[in-house]
Design an enzyme around this catalytic site. Structure first.
Site, PDB file in Angstrom:
ATOM      1  N   ALA A  93     -45.177 -27.139 -33.908  1.00 33.90           N
ATOM      2  CA  ALA A  93     -45.829 -26.858 -35.184  1.00 33.90           C
ATOM      3  C   ALA A  93     -47.159 -27.582 -35.268  1.00 33.90           C
ATOM      4  CB  ALA A  93     -44.927 -27.274 -36.350  1.00 33.90           C
ATOM      5  N   ASP A  94     -48.008 -27.058 -36.124  1.00 30.67           N
ATOM      6  CA  ASP A  94     -49.287 -27.715 -36.383  1.00 30.67           C
ATOM      7  C   ASP A  94     -49.717 -27.382 -37.802  1.00 30.67           C
ATOM      8  OD1 ASP A  94     -52.456 -28.176 -36.077  1.00 30.67           O
ATOM      9  OD2 ASP A  94     -51.384 -29.257 -34.513  1.00 30.67           O
ATOM     10  N   GLN A  95     -50.593 -28.210 -38.324  1.00 28.76           N
ATOM     11  CA  GLN A  95     -51.087 -27.988 -39.676  1.00 28.76           C
ATOM     12  C   GLN A  95     -52.590 -28.214 -39.712  1.00 28.76           C
ATOM     13  OE1 GLN A  95     -50.499 -30.901 -42.999  1.00 28.76           O
ATOM     14  NE2 GLN A  95     -49.128 -29.315 -43.786  1.00 28.76           N
TER      15      GLN A  95
END
Length: 204
Positions: free
Chosen positions: A79-81
């Site tokens: 995941a990344d934001q």
């Protein structure tokens, strides 16, 4: 004893984020962490101009692929934001001064958190999931920002984009919050669980 997570081996989380691991474990998933060896800023530079959503998706996929290459037949999640304000992408601050500058620029403005996840199930094409949240930081004066930074400390303000942890002292910075709590913390959890359910990974 009935377990929610049905595969024989735990989900591999391609992230060193304790917050993402906690979200998954709190939702009943069995998790094993494998941190990818990846230069995120290099991936970003090589990707060229992208929207904040597409950048988050690209980074999540790069992390998942990096770990999946050595994970055999395991299910891999990364995941990344990306934080964006009026088209500008913000990164983690490297110092208290940088955090002070970020908070000054975000003060009295709405910004968006674009959280993306990449799920790799052996034998299938990688799947990308994303969700957005919109947050407005209240009108902060320089004394407010300095007081917050002094109380929060270097580790907290440089450990997250925007210089805040919403689940901690950062909650005091906001006048309005729209979006899923998990999305704000960096994981589009509801959409992810739906995908895992479709793949027969969950008991219900």
């Amino acid at each position: 004893m009935t377990h929610l997570w049905l595969p024989e081996r735990p989900l591999i989380l391609a992230s060193g984020s304790p917050t993402r691991r906690h979200l998954l474990e709190a939702a009943g998933l069995e998790v094993e962490v494998m941190v990818p060896n990846l230069d995120e800023r290099r991936v970003e530079a090589e990707a060229g101009p992208l929207t904040p959503v597409d950048l988050a998706r690209r980074l999540a996929l790069a992390k998942a692929l990096a770990v999946a290459a050595t994970a055999g037949d395991r299910i891999v999640l990364a995941a990344d934001q990306v934080l964006a304000c009026e088209g500008e992408v913000f990164h983690k601050s490297s110092s208290l001064d940088a955090a002070r500058d970020q908070l000054s620029r975000l003060s009295n403005r709405m910004h968006s958190l674009h959280s993306a996840a990449a799920l790799i199930v052996p034998g299938r094409e990688p799947e990308l999931i994303h969700d957005d949240a919109h947050l407005t930081i209240r009108d902060l004066g320089s004394v407010d920002i300095d007081t917050y930074l002094a109380i929060a400390g270097l580790h907290r303000v440089t450990g997250t984009v925007g210089g805040y942890q919403l689940e901690g002292l950062g909650i005091h910075l906001f006048s309005r919050i729209e979006g899923s709590h998990a999305t704000i913390l960096g994981l589009p959890l509801t959409g992810l669980l739906d995908r895992l359910r479709r793949h027969g990974c969950l008991a219900f």
